[in-house]
Design a protein around this motif. Structure first.
Motif, PDB file in Angstrom:
ATOM      1  N   CYS A  91     -37.905 -42.572 -19.851  1.00 25.39           N
ATOM      2  CA  CYS A  91     -37.930 -43.953 -20.178  1.00 25.39           C
ATOM      3  C   CYS A  91     -38.495 -44.269 -21.558  1.00 25.39           C
ATOM      4  O   CYS A  91     -38.688 -43.302 -22.289  1.00 25.39           O
ATOM      5  CB  CYS A  91     -38.951 -44.543 -19.126  1.00 25.39           C
ATOM      6  SG  CYS A  91     -40.900 -43.833 -19.462  1.00 25.39           S
ATOM      7  N   TRP A 123     -33.317 -41.587 -25.541  1.00 22.87           N
ATOM      8  CA  TRP A 123     -33.120 -42.195 -24.217  1.00 22.87           C
ATOM      9  C   TRP A 123     -31.698 -42.707 -24.320  1.00 22.87           C
ATOM     10  O   TRP A 123     -31.034 -42.283 -23.207  1.00 22.87           O
ATOM     11  CB  TRP A 123     -34.027 -43.300 -24.356  1.00 22.87           C
ATOM     12  CG  TRP A 123     -33.880 -44.314 -23.225  1.00 22.87           C
ATOM     13  CD1 TRP A 123     -34.450 -44.084 -21.761  1.00 22.87           C
ATOM     14  CD2 TRP A 123     -32.969 -45.388 -23.098  1.00 22.87           C
ATOM     15  NE1 TRP A 123     -33.887 -45.142 -20.825  1.00 22.87           N
ATOM     16  CE2 TRP A 123     -33.360 -45.975 -21.836  1.00 22.87           C
ATOM     17  CE3 TRP A 123     -32.311 -46.319 -23.794  1.00 22.87           C
ATOM     18  CZ2 TRP A 123     -32.613 -47.124 -21.351  1.00 22.87           C
ATOM     19  CZ3 TRP A 123     -32.021 -47.564 -23.581  1.00 22.87           C
ATOM     20  CH2 TRP A 123     -31.976 -48.078 -22.271  1.00 22.87           C
ATOM     21  N   VAL A 127     -28.668 -41.634 -21.397  1.00 21.94           N
ATOM     22  CA  VAL A 127     -28.109 -42.497 -20.592  1.00 21.94           C
ATOM     23  C   VAL A 127     -26.577 -42.139 -20.731  1.00 21.94           C
ATOM     24  O   VAL A 127     -25.944 -42.100 -19.679  1.00 21.94           O
ATOM     25  CB  VAL A 127     -28.563 -43.898 -20.955  1.00 21.94           C
ATOM     26  CG1 VAL A 127     -27.450 -44.922 -20.409  1.00 21.94           C
ATOM     27  CG2 VAL A 127     -30.013 -44.138 -20.673  1.00 21.94           C
ATOM     28  N   LYS A 130     -25.496 -38.580 -19.664  1.00 24.54           N
ATOM     29  CA  LYS A 130     -26.064 -38.228 -18.106  1.00 24.54           C
ATOM     30  C   LYS A 130     -26.857 -37.082 -18.091  1.00 24.54           C
ATOM     31  O   LYS A 130     -26.667 -36.063 -17.237  1.00 24.54           O
ATOM     32  CB  LYS A 130     -25.215 -38.400 -17.252  1.00 24.54           C
ATOM     33  CG  LYS A 130     -24.025 -39.467 -17.258  1.00 24.54           C
ATOM     34  CD  LYS A 130     -24.377 -40.667 -16.587  1.00 24.54           C
ATOM     35  CE  LYS A 130     -23.333 -41.713 -16.375  1.00 24.54           C
ATOM     36  NZ  LYS A 130     -22.889 -42.234 -17.670  1.00 24.54           N
ATOM     37  N   ILE A 136     -33.978 -41.842 -14.621  1.00 23.89           N
ATOM     38  CA  ILE A 136     -33.838 -42.418 -15.930  1.00 23.89           C
ATOM     39  C   ILE A 136     -33.740 -43.880 -15.800  1.00 23.89           C
ATOM     40  O   ILE A 136     -33.114 -44.321 -14.856  1.00 23.89           O
ATOM     41  CB  ILE A 136     -32.694 -41.796 -17.042  1.00 23.89           C
ATOM     42  CG1 ILE A 136     -33.108 -42.383 -18.450  1.00 23.89           C
ATOM     43  CG2 ILE A 136     -31.292 -42.511 -16.618  1.00 23.89           C
ATOM     44  CD1 ILE A 136     -32.328 -41.525 -19.405  1.00 23.89           C
ATOM     45  N   THR A 137     -34.702 -44.679 -16.647  1.00 21.59           N
ATOM     46  CA  THR A 137     -34.422 -46.209 -16.793  1.00 21.59           C
ATOM     47  C   THR A 137     -33.019 -46.228 -17.451  1.00 21.59           C
ATOM     48  O   THR A 137     -32.510 -45.652 -18.206  1.00 21.59           O
ATOM     49  CB  THR A 137     -35.577 -46.681 -17.365  1.00 21.59           C
ATOM     50  OG1 THR A 137     -35.613 -46.076 -18.851  1.00 21.59           O
ATOM     51  CG2 THR A 137     -36.881 -46.431 -16.536  1.00 21.59           C
ATOM     52  N   THR A 138     -32.550 -47.550 -17.115  1.00 22.76           N
ATOM     53  CA  THR A 138     -31.410 -47.734 -17.495  1.00 22.76           C
ATOM     54  C   THR A 138     -31.429 -49.467 -18.074  1.00 22.76           C
ATOM     55  O   THR A 138     -32.269 -49.822 -17.977  1.00 22.76           O
ATOM     56  CB  THR A 138     -30.164 -47.645 -16.746  1.00 22.76           C
ATOM     57  OG1 THR A 138     -28.824 -47.955 -17.157  1.00 22.76           O
ATOM     58  CG2 THR A 138     -30.366 -48.414 -15.245  1.00 22.76           C
ATOM     59  N   TYR A 139     -29.951 -49.785 -18.694  1.00 24.89           N
ATOM     60  CA  TYR A 139     -29.918 -51.104 -19.294  1.00 24.89           C
ATOM     61  C   TYR A 139     -29.945 -52.139 -18.066  1.00 24.89           C
ATOM     62  O   TYR A 139     -29.791 -51.709 -16.854  1.00 24.89           O
ATOM     63  CB  TYR A 139     -28.546 -51.092 -20.010  1.00 24.89           C
ATOM     64  CG  TYR A 139     -28.304 -50.368 -21.110  1.00 24.89           C
ATOM     65  CD1 TYR A 139     -28.884 -51.002 -22.326  1.00 24.89           C
ATOM     66  CD2 TYR A 139     -28.027 -49.071 -21.083  1.00 24.89           C
ATOM     67  CE1 TYR A 139     -28.734 -50.039 -23.443  1.00 24.89           C
ATOM     68  CE2 TYR A 139     -27.779 -48.289 -22.158  1.00 24.89           C
ATOM     69  CZ  TYR A 139     -28.310 -48.820 -23.543  1.00 24.89           C
ATOM     70  OH  TYR A 139     -28.078 -47.931 -24.596  1.00 24.89           O
ATOM     71  N   TYR A 157     -22.342 -47.408 -17.851  1.00 21.76           N
ATOM     72  CA  TYR A 157     -23.409 -47.938 -17.261  1.00 21.76           C
ATOM     73  C   TYR A 157     -23.842 -47.400 -15.634  1.00 21.76           C
ATOM     74  O   TYR A 157     -24.846 -47.283 -15.325  1.00 21.76           O
ATOM     75  CB  TYR A 157     -23.618 -49.390 -16.897  1.00 21.76           C
ATOM     76  CG  TYR A 157     -23.592 -50.267 -18.436  1.00 21.76           C
ATOM     77  CD1 TYR A 157     -24.698 -50.572 -18.951  1.00 21.76           C
ATOM     78  CD2 TYR A 157     -22.298 -50.669 -18.731  1.00 21.76           C
ATOM     79  CE1 TYR A 157     -24.460 -51.178 -19.949  1.00 21.76           C
ATOM     80  CE2 TYR A 157     -22.323 -51.476 -19.884  1.00 21.76           C
ATOM     81  CZ  TYR A 157     -23.385 -51.570 -20.812  1.00 21.76           C
ATOM     82  OH  TYR A 157     -23.580 -52.344 -21.910  1.00 21.76           O
ATOM     83  N   VAL A 159     -25.496 -44.816 -14.230  1.00 23.89           N
ATOM     84  CA  VAL A 159     -26.045 -43.754 -14.710  1.00 23.89           C
ATOM     85  C   VAL A 159     -26.468 -42.899 -13.724  1.00 23.89           C
ATOM     86  O   VAL A 159     -26.758 -41.539 -13.520  1.00 23.89           O
ATOM     87  CB  VAL A 159     -27.635 -44.485 -15.386  1.00 23.89           C
ATOM     88  CG1 VAL A 159     -28.449 -43.254 -15.673  1.00 23.89           C
ATOM     89  CG2 VAL A 159     -27.193 -44.998 -16.672  1.00 23.89           C
ATOM     90  N   TYR A 201     -30.090 -47.341  -7.008  1.00 21.86           N
ATOM     91  CA  TYR A 201     -30.989 -47.393  -7.884  1.00 21.86           C
ATOM     92  C   TYR A 201     -32.261 -47.851  -7.295  1.00 21.86           C
ATOM     93  O   TYR A 201     -32.353 -48.623  -6.205  1.00 21.86           O
ATOM     94  CB  TYR A 201     -30.487 -48.437  -9.036  1.00 21.86           C
ATOM     95  CG  TYR A 201     -29.262 -47.952  -9.775  1.00 21.86           C
ATOM     96  CD1 TYR A 201     -29.525 -47.584 -11.011  1.00 21.86           C
ATOM     97  CD2 TYR A 201     -28.072 -48.158  -9.223  1.00 21.86           C
ATOM     98  CE1 TYR A 201     -28.490 -47.158 -11.685  1.00 21.86           C
ATOM     99  CE2 TYR A 201     -26.977 -47.793  -9.981  1.00 21.86           C
ATOM    100  CZ  TYR A 201     -27.257 -47.062 -11.316  1.00 21.86           C
ATOM    101  OH  TYR A 201     -26.269 -46.782 -11.819  1.00 21.86           O
TER     102      TYR A 201
END
Length: 232
Positions: A91, A123, A127, A130, A136-139, A157, A159, A201
């Motif tokens: 993150c 980060w 993302v 991969k 992992i946090t994402t957009y 996107y 992820v 997610y």
């Protein structure tokens, strides 16, 4: 990564959702200025016709956004993890506080979460490629949610590396429906309960954003993103 254990098992993914008290995070961490449910459709006027309030969702889906740690433990045991497991999330520093709350909730069901804070460049690379080991946090969902870019098999996107025949079918139907926006939106509304139930997610409450501008600025409604982003 839903392509690898333990996250390729829907019971594990749902257990992680059930172990989080989403209402408490919205009320206490965000001082009530957050929506418990804001994905895959945000609770905003422009999508009011297809946004499904939490109380209107099927009970098994609504339950995922409640707080049910005992059921979470049962699901983990059924999936072969009666004592939980160790995992980690990559993150940004700004996300560490809310993730520490998640860390505490998951500890109560035996899931030992390591929070791995990276600087933005690392980060972004993880993302895009991969290359993170577990999570992992994402957009935030980019642009128009009708596109569902976080779920399409070949999307940048995506992820979680989702490859779901039903969602791919929805995406193809949505493409064929264009430019009939009303039909596109109805297709998304129909598939939304399924998307939520799959728990691809771990989505947390979404805090409100506030935009301020000078009164002499005309023809502006607070937009911060219009569907295209240039990175320099």
């Amino acid at each position: 990564k839903v392509t690898e254990p333990p996250y390729n098992d829907i019971r594990v993914r749902q257990a992680l959702m059930l172990a989080i008290d989403h209402e408490v995070i919205a009320k206490e961490f965000y001082s009530g200025k957050a929506d418990v449910l804001a994905w895959p459709v945000p609770n905003v006027p422009g999508y009011r016709d297809i946004y499904i309030p939490l109380d209107n969702l099927p009970l098994p889906v609504k339950e995922l956004l409640g707080y049910h740690p005992e059921k979470a433990k049962q699901l983990l045991a059924q999936a072969g993890y009666p004592k939980g497991f160790k995992t980690e999330v990559v993150c940004l520093e700004r996300e560490a506080d809310v993730l520490s709350i998640v860390q505490s909730y998951w500890a109560s069901i035996g899931v030992d979460l390591k929070i791995d804070i990276k600087e933005r460049g690392s980060w972004v690379a993880m993302v895009a490629r991969k290359t993170f080991p577990h999570m992992i946090t994402t957009y935030p969902q980019p642009g128009d949610p009708v596109s569902q870019a976080a779920l399409g098999q070949n999307s940048f996107y995506n992820v979680a590396m989702v490859n779901d025949p039903r969602i791919e079918g929805y995406l193809r139907a949505s493409e064929k429906a264009w430019p009939d926006a009303a039909k596109e939106r109805q297709l998304l509304k129909e598939v939304t309960p399924y998307i939520l139930e799959q728990s691809y997610y771990v989505f947390l409450p979404a805090a409100y954003d506030y935009a301020f501008w000078q009164p002499w600025v005309k023809s502006h409604k607070g937009e911060g993103y219009i569907g295209y982003m240039a990175c320099i």
